[in-house]
Design a protein around this motif. Structure first.
Motif, PDB file in Angstrom:
ATOM      1  N   PRO A 162      -3.647  -3.021  -2.743  1.00 24.89           N
ATOM      2  CA  PRO A 162      -3.258  -2.947  -1.317  1.00 24.89           C
ATOM      3  C   PRO A 162      -4.157  -1.991  -0.533  1.00 24.89           C
ATOM      4  O   PRO A 162      -4.789  -1.101  -1.101  1.00 24.89           O
ATOM      5  CB  PRO A 162      -1.811  -2.430  -1.384  1.00 24.89           C
ATOM      6  CG  PRO A 162      -1.316  -2.885  -2.720  1.00 24.89           C
ATOM      7  CD  PRO A 162      -2.503  -2.790  -3.644  1.00 24.89           C
ATOM      8  N   TYR A 163      -4.194  -2.187   0.775  1.00 31.32           N
ATOM      9  CA  TYR A 163      -5.101  -1.390   1.595  1.00 31.32           C
ATOM     10  C   TYR A 163      -4.749   0.095   1.515  1.00 31.32           C
ATOM     11  O   TYR A 163      -3.595   0.472   1.290  1.00 31.32           O
ATOM     12  CB  TYR A 163      -5.098  -1.866   3.045  1.00 31.32           C
ATOM     13  CG  TYR A 163      -3.791  -1.680   3.790  1.00 31.32           C
ATOM     14  CD1 TYR A 163      -3.485  -0.469   4.409  1.00 31.32           C
ATOM     15  CD2 TYR A 163      -2.874  -2.721   3.902  1.00 31.32           C
ATOM     16  CE1 TYR A 163      -2.310  -0.292   5.114  1.00 31.32           C
ATOM     17  CE2 TYR A 163      -1.678  -2.548   4.603  1.00 31.32           C
ATOM     18  CZ  TYR A 163      -1.413  -1.342   5.202  1.00 31.32           C
ATOM     19  OH  TYR A 163      -0.239  -1.178   5.888  1.00 31.32           O
ATOM     20  N   ASN A 164      -5.760   0.909   1.674  1.00 35.62           N
ATOM     21  CA  ASN A 164      -5.591   2.351   1.535  1.00 35.62           C
ATOM     22  C   ASN A 164      -4.648   2.900   2.603  1.00 35.62           C
ATOM     23  O   ASN A 164      -4.832   2.668   3.797  1.00 35.62           O
ATOM     24  CB  ASN A 164      -6.964   3.033   1.664  1.00 35.62           C
ATOM     25  CG  ASN A 164      -6.906   4.511   1.351  1.00 35.62           C
ATOM     26  OD1 ASN A 164      -6.366   4.903   0.326  1.00 35.62           O
ATOM     27  ND2 ASN A 164      -7.472   5.330   2.227  1.00 35.62           N
ATOM     28  N   GLY A 165      -3.609   3.625   2.152  1.00 32.16           N
ATOM     29  CA  GLY A 165      -2.658   4.206   3.086  1.00 32.16           C
ATOM     30  C   GLY A 165      -1.472   3.327   3.421  1.00 32.16           C
ATOM     31  O   GLY A 165      -0.651   3.676   4.282  1.00 32.16           O
ATOM     32  N   LYS A 166      -1.320   2.194   2.731  1.00 37.56           N
ATOM     33  CA  LYS A 166      -0.161   1.331   2.980  1.00 37.56           C
ATOM     34  C   LYS A 166       1.120   2.070   2.590  1.00 37.56           C
ATOM     35  O   LYS A 166       1.205   2.676   1.529  1.00 37.56           O
ATOM     36  CB  LYS A 166      -0.270   0.038   2.177  1.00 37.56           C
ATOM     37  CG  LYS A 166       0.943  -0.884   2.352  1.00 37.56           C
ATOM     38  CD  LYS A 166       0.822  -2.151   1.526  1.00 37.56           C
ATOM     39  CE  LYS A 166       2.055  -3.028   1.691  1.00 37.56           C
ATOM     40  NZ  LYS A 166       1.967  -4.272   0.889  1.00 37.56           N
ATOM     41  N   VAL A 167       2.129   2.025   3.460  1.00 38.29           N
ATOM     42  CA  VAL A 167       3.395   2.723   3.220  1.00 38.29           C
ATOM     43  C   VAL A 167       4.537   1.714   3.231  1.00 38.29           C
ATOM     44  O   VAL A 167       4.607   0.854   4.113  1.00 38.29           O
ATOM     45  CB  VAL A 167       3.649   3.803   4.289  1.00 38.29           C
ATOM     46  CG1 VAL A 167       4.988   4.496   4.052  1.00 38.29           C
ATOM     47  CG2 VAL A 167       2.521   4.829   4.303  1.00 38.29           C
ATOM     48  N   VAL A 168       5.424   1.817   2.245  1.00 39.66           N
ATOM     49  CA  VAL A 168       6.650   1.015   2.211  1.00 39.66           C
ATOM     50  C   VAL A 168       7.824   1.980   2.331  1.00 39.66           C
ATOM     51  O   VAL A 168       8.064   2.800   1.431  1.00 39.66           O
ATOM     52  CB  VAL A 168       6.760   0.196   0.909  1.00 39.66           C
ATOM     53  CG1 VAL A 168       8.060  -0.609   0.906  1.00 39.66           C
ATOM     54  CG2 VAL A 168       5.563  -0.727   0.758  1.00 39.66           C
TER      55      VAL A 168
END
Length: 285
Positions: A162-168
């Motif tokens: 996943p892209y860098n810095g993706k937050v869930v």
């Protein structure tokens, strides 16, 4: 897409370490950072090399066939990969010969593997039931463990991380407190913030060698993280090579006065560091 090998003036045959070293010596900061990001991960470099080699071949094949630039082969890619020196070279026959050789090598490997598999039955036939019991016992003893890397890779497809810095955010609360994460190059990371009752609250995806600044909901959390270099998705993470860790500290993201208080976490050894971590089993993640 840029041809890093061409721009760095290095050979495609360099080892991963040599290519990374050359990238880090580049005086152009933008080129240095981009090449470092690709070459610092085996997974990203393998994917880049595969696409780059394809574009290099196309860039040589087009002029050898007398093809001019079109809207499908223009701009940066055309300028970067077109090789006019191949205009008068009969490249197509050479490519056909290479494909033929590759096909023959593949057939030879498949034949050799089939022959090896055929020999496996001999000890089973000779030892009869004794061999059968050994086989059953070895299967049952390993059934509860994670699959070996080679077997796992054959059954599961690798994916792009996943892209860098993706937050869930799993809390349904507003993310307002700052959280900075610094990682070491060579592996990618999945960071989890869990509540004190061990419920997943926040998941952050960070590329190796990068720093991300994200916001998380206020609360007191425990920090867990997993790392590896080949991503197989959220179910299997980095496969059998996944390293699972947990921080012994608790993190209290809170509002003090009119300022939200957060943390900076470095997932590598630093002098005078105040966060201890330890390895944990896969099931605890």
């Amino acid at each position: 897409m840029r041809n890093f090998y061409k721009r760095l003036n290095i050979k495609r045959t360099l080892t991963d370490g040599q290519a990374l070293g050359a990238a880090r010596e580049c005086p152009n900061k933008a080129l240095r950072d981009d090449a470092d990001f690709v070459f610092s991960s085996k997974t990203r470099k393998a994917a880049y090399d595969n696409l780059n080699d394809t574009l290099v071949t196309i860039g040589r094949l087009r002029p050898s066939l007398g093809l001019s630039h079109t809207d499908k082969w223009s701009g940066e890619i055309a300028a970067e990969y077109t090789d006019p020196s191949y205009q008068d070279k009969p490249l197509l026959p050479d490519l056909m010969n290479r494909l033929d050789r590759a096909s023959k090598k593949k057939a030879a490997r498949e034949k050799e593997e089939a022959q090896k598999k055929g020999w496996i039955w001999w000890p089973i036939i000779i030892f009869g039931l004794f061999g059968y019991f050994i086989y059953v016992d070895s299967q049952s003893s390993s059934s509860s463990s994670y699959q070996p890397k080679d077997t796992f890779a054959q059954k599961h497809q690798a994916h792009s991380f996943p892209y860098n810095g993706k937050v869930v955010n799993l809390t349904r609360r507003d993310a307002v407190a700052p959280f900075q994460i610094k990682t070491q190059a060579g592996q990618d990371y999945v960071i989890k913030l869990k509540t004190l009752s061990e419920r997943d609250a926040v998941i952050v995806y960070v590329h190796g060698g990068r720093t991300v600044n994200v916001d998380v909901p206020m609360g007191r959390y425990k920090l867990y993280y997993a790392s590896g270099d080949t991503w197989y998705g959220n179910t299997h993470l980095f496969g059998p090579d996944t390293a699972y860790s947990k921080s012994d500290s608790q993190f209290n993201f809170q509002l003090q006065g009119n300022q939200y208080m957060g943390y900076t976490v470095s997932l590598y050894r630093v002098s005078n560091g105040n966060m201890n971590t330890r390895s944990i089993p896969r099931e605890s993640f």
